[in-house]
Structure formats: structure tokens, C-alpha cells
Design a protein around this motif. Structure first.
Motif, PDB file in Angstrom:
ATOM      1  N   ILE A 377      44.357  46.501   6.272  1.00  0.00           N
ATOM      2  CA  ILE A 377      45.013  45.954   5.234  1.00  0.00           C
ATOM      3  C   ILE A 377      44.562  46.613   4.101  1.00  0.00           C
ATOM      4  N   VAL A 378      43.358  45.905   3.960  1.00  0.00           N
ATOM      5  CA  VAL A 378      42.684  46.345   2.591  1.00  0.00           C
ATOM      6  C   VAL A 378      42.666  47.825   1.982  1.00  0.00           C
ATOM      7  N   VAL A 379      42.592  48.738   3.137  1.00  0.00           N
ATOM      8  CA  VAL A 379      42.630  50.280   2.963  1.00  0.00           C
ATOM      9  C   VAL A 379      43.968  50.282   2.585  1.00  0.00           C
ATOM     10  N   ILE A 380      45.171  49.945   3.183  1.00  0.00           N
ATOM     11  CA  ILE A 380      46.300  50.229   3.120  1.00  0.00           C
ATOM     12  C   ILE A 380      46.658  49.808   1.485  1.00  0.00           C
ATOM     13  N   THR A 381      46.163  48.343   0.972  1.00  0.00           N
ATOM     14  CA  THR A 381      46.422  48.007  -0.221  1.00  0.00           C
ATOM     15  C   THR A 381      46.003  48.859  -1.302  1.00  0.00           C
ATOM     16  N   VAL A 382      44.757  49.073  -1.439  1.00  0.00           N
ATOM     17  CA  VAL A 382      43.722  50.058  -2.199  1.00  0.00           C
ATOM     18  C   VAL A 382      44.650  51.294  -2.287  1.00  0.00           C
TER      19      VAL A 382
END
Length: 486
Positions: A377-382
């Protein structure tokens, strides 16, 4: 044609010593404008149970408190952007901020549900003006070399407003009652209005003979078409019945009528020739696809965290706040990276990050627990923060001054349509893959299967967005070299 336009703001900005503080104050006002409009979207959701009890209403009735706001933005954002291009963006933005502020007070004072819904629609109109013209002012007031940083700042404020809404709304309701979630906008709106009034550049007078008319017929057709589509995607709470099909058919008919009207209009709302611009068309398609995928994280996340991982309400809330928090922290750095390495290149890199995170979620074993969910989710958001900033920068940095409002509105519209579509379509994919009628009572394994399938589809959509980006850049290069006369 572009060079004289871009030189004008630099000349008007006058001494370099005064220019930087002026830009800083302008960005402060624009940032608050973006914060308020995004806060208005998210803060009301948490109050729906309280409002249903207060007004003795069903969920279907109180959900119009949210829908009225979103429908007003979606149906009118392109039209108000065009109106700003024609009549002056400064005066229209000031009017939008004032309207949003006054409507917020009316929401807080509403004695009945019907009046509250009506006031929310008016508040949505003010928000549409603020969202469309805030981005348009960046191209007018910020040096081109810093456009990415300014877009990143606006993205950060939008993410903060979205993330702050539920927690601030919950605190205000528990401490001061539901009316406070609307009245809190009043002092913030006044500060925003003062900053905008004092620091936004004055609208340049235009000769009456050179003024284009406002396309009322096109505006009405577009608003009705978008309203039909938005309602088709949102009514029925996940079930696509006869009413939804009728509304969708009406939207398709509306698109045809709108295109025919615009092709014949002397002063069209949207110049159809704009879509021959490969970069603009690609950016709008990519924005819609990416927003569709981002909505999937909000649709699937709560069920996966609660049903499959077995988390209680508080941990679920904390986990869901990670995405908006990451977006808030990465918006400004993403803008600086776009300025440094080029917005087109960073657009593709952001898409690659979203695709990678979606693929990990599609194959992720549940044994990794909460960390295994949050990391992708962090990767997607970044990736989303990088993409959104770079994509907006690519479009708004080179658009002509007489089209900034309408193009900004189109960018916001593509994002809103993606979110609306994602809530319906990705929700349907999730439910179908889970093979259950009531997703709230589905078995943990079924929810996990639904999540993997949903993000598999999401990864395919982002791969389509990457292909669109590459194809759009290739077509733009051919056009620039004279190989493609279109």
C-alpha cells in the motif's frame, strides 16, 4: 504563440526580490483552498450514522449528504473552469471560496435533512470552483521551473484534507455535535478568502470584441450526462439494476448529444480539437485509470483488514490512514523530483510503482499479516503521489492561458470519474471474486481471494495506463516532428 504568453507573467512579476514572497502567499491561499475542498469530501462520511439517527432517516437518505457534494463537483467542475477562463479566474475563485464558506454555515444551521442536502450541493458548487481554479492559478503565478513543486504542494494539501476528515470529524462530533463538522469550515474559509483577495493577481481586462460567449447548452448537456453516469455508478449500493442501466444509457446518449453540440457551437465549452493533443488525451485517460485503482484500496482494504486479518475497528482505522499519510508526506518531494528529472519520465515511474504494489497485493499470502498489506500500500501510494504530481505538471505547465481553467477542470473531472467508477466496478469485481452475496459476512479465505483478484485487475489497468503514457509520448513526438498532421 507560447513564448509571449509565458513571458508576460515574468514581466508582471517585476522585481525578483518581491516575486518569491508573493508566490509564497499565493500558494498559501491556493493550498488552503485545496485543503477545504478535500476536507469537505471526507469529513461528512463519519457523521452519516449520527445524522441518520438525528433526522430519523435511512442510510439511503443520509448518503445524499455525501452524494450531493460529489455530484455538484463532478457535474460542474469543467463548466466553472471554462467560466473562469472567460470572465476572470480571480473574481470567480473569490466567489467560490465565499460560496463554500457561506454554504458551510448553512449546513451547520440546517434544521432538516432536505435543507442540509441542498446546502451540501451549494457547498459542492463552491468546491468545484476552488478545485478547478486552484490548479489553473499555478500556471499563472508560479515560474515554470517550479510548477512540479507547486503541484506537489497542492497534492499534499488534498491528501491532508482527505486523511484529516474522518479523525477531525469524529472528534468534533463527540465534542461539539455534528453541526461542528460543517461550521469548522467557516473560519478556515475566511482566512482563505483574505489570502486569495490580497495576493492573487488581478484579472486582466479583456476587450469586449474579443470575448467568447459561454456555452450554456453544452454546459447543461455535460452536467446532465455526468450526473446520469455518476448516479448509474453509485445508486443501488453495488447492485446494477434496471435503473442503473437506464441512467447509463442516458449518459451514453448524452455524450453523443454533447459532442454534436460542441462540434457546432461558435464558442464551445470544450474545444474538441484539444483531444488531438496526444499528451492531454493520454493524461486524462491515465488519471481516470489510476483513480479507479486507488479507489480499490478504499473499497477492499476495510474488508480485508477486518475479515481476513481479523483486526478490530481501531487498528483498521489506523491501517487505512497510512495511505493518505504517505501521500501527504510524499507530495512535495514528488513535485521536486518532477521538476528535476522531468514530469513525463516521472509519470511513467509513478505508474510503475502503482503496478508493482498492485501485483504484490495480487499474489500476497495472508501469512505476512498487516505488514504484508501495508508495505505494498505504501508503494502504491508513493507511486500515486509521483504520478499525480507529474501528470498534472505535464498538462498545466504548457497549457495556454485562455484554457487553463477548463483543462484544470478536465483533469479534476477525470480523477472524479475514476473514483466513481472504481467504487462501482472494482467493488463489483471484489464481490464477484469473493463469491458471496454479503461481503460483510464472507469467510476470510473468500475475502482474500477477492482482494487478490481485484488487485490483479488493478495491475492490468495500470499496465494499460503505462501503455497509454508511452503511446501518448510517441505520438506527441511524431506530431512535434511533423510526421502526424493530426
Amino acid at each position: 504563440m507560447v513564448k509571449p504568453v509565458s513571458a508576460a507573467p515574468d514581466t508582471a512579476a517585476a522585481p525578483g526580490a518581491e516575486r518569491t514572497p508573493a508566490v509564497g502567499w499565493v500558494l498559501a491561499g491556493l493550498s488552503l483552498s485545496m485543503l477545504l475542498s478535500s476536507l469537505g469530501t471526507s469529513i461528512a462520511n463519519v457523521a452519516l450514522p449520527t445524522l441518520a439517527e438525528t433526522f430519523d432517516a435511512s442510510f439511503q437518505q443520509v448518503q445524499w449528504i455525501v452524494l450531493a457534494y460529489l455530484l455538484a463537483i463532478t457535474t460542474l467542475i469543467v463548466s466553472v473552469g471554462r467560466l473562469g477562463d472567460l470572465t476572470g479566474r480571480r473574481r470567480l475563485l473569490l466567489g467560490g471560496i465565499a460560496l463554500f464558506t457561506a454554504a458551510s454555515v448553512l449546513c451547520g444551521a440546517a434544521p432538516t435533512l432536505e435543507l442540509l442536502i441542498a446546502a451540501r450541493a451549494v457547498q459542492g458548487l463552491g468546491a468545484a470552483v476552488m478545485m478547478a481554479l486552484t490548479m489553473a492559478f499555478v500556471g499563472e503565478t508560479v515560474p515554470k521551473a517550479r510548477t512540479g513543486s507547486a503541484m506537489g504542494l497542492l497534492g499534499t494539501m488534498s491528501a491532508i484534507g482527505t486523511a484529516l476528515g474522518p479523525s477531525l470529524g469524529g472528534a468534533l462530533i463527540s465534542g461539539l455535535g455534528w453541526r461542528a463538522i460543517f461550521l469548522v469550515n467557516a473560519p478556515l474559509g475566511v482566512v482563505t478568502l483574505v489570502l486569495a483577495h490580497r495576493h492573487l493577481p488581478v484579472d486582466r481586462p479583456r476587450p469586449r470584441t474579443g470575448r467568447a460567449g459561454f456555452d450554456r447548452t453544452g454546459t447543461l448537456l455535460l452536467a446532465l450526462t455526468l450526473a446520469a453516469y455518476a448516479l448509474a455508478m453509485t445508486l443501488g449500493r453495488g447492485r446494477f439494476g434496471a435503473l442503473n442501466l437506464t441512467l447509463l444509457a442516458a449518459a451514453v446518449l448524452g455524450v453523443g448529444l454533447f459532442l454534436r453540440t460542441e462540434a457546432r457551437a461558435a464558442s464551445p465549452l470544450i474545444q474538441l480539437g484539444m483531444f488531438r493533443d496526444a499528451a492531454l488525451s493520454a493524461s486524462l485517460v491515465m488519471s481516470a485509470l489510476v483513480s479507479t485503482v486507488m479507489m480499490a484500496t478504499l473499497v477492499v482494504g476495510p474488508f480485508y483488514l477486518a475479515r481476513t486479518l481479523g483486526l478490530d475497528e481501531a487498528p483498521v482505522g489506523l491501517a487505512l490512514s497510512v495511505g493518505p499519510l504517505v501521500a501527504a508526506l510524499t507530495g512535495v518531494p514528488a513535485g521536486r523530483v518532477a521538476d528535476r528529472f522531468g514530469a513525463p519520465r516521472m509519470t511513467v515511474l509513478g505508474l510503475v510503482g502503482i503496478a508493482a504494489g498492485s501485483l504484490v497485493l495480487a499474489v500476497l499470502p495472508e501469512t505476512l499479516g498487516i505488514a504484508g498489506y501495508l508495505a505494498p500500500i505504501v508503494v502504491i501510494t508513493v507511486g500515486y503521489a509521483v504520478f499525480q504530481t507529474a501528470n498534472n505538471t505535464t498538462v498545466m505547465a504548457d497549457v495556454g492561458p485562455d484554457q487553463r481553467g477548463v483543462v484544470s477542470g478536465m483533469l479534476n473531472l477525470s480523477r472524479n470519474l475514476g473514483l466513481i467508477t472504481g467504487a462501482s466496478v472494482m467493488g463489483a469485481v471484489f464481490a464477484a471474486a469473493s463469491a458471496t452475496v454479503d461481503i460483510s459476512t464472507a469467510l476470510p479465505e473468500a475475502v482474500a481471494t477477492g482482494m487478490r483478484t481485484t488487485f490483479g485487475v488493478a495491475a492490468l489497468l495500470i499496465l494499460l495506463a503505462i501503455a497509454t503514457a508511452v503511446g501518448g509520448r510517441a505520438r506527441a513526438r511524431r506530431t512535434a516532428s511533423g510526421g502526424d498532421p493530426a
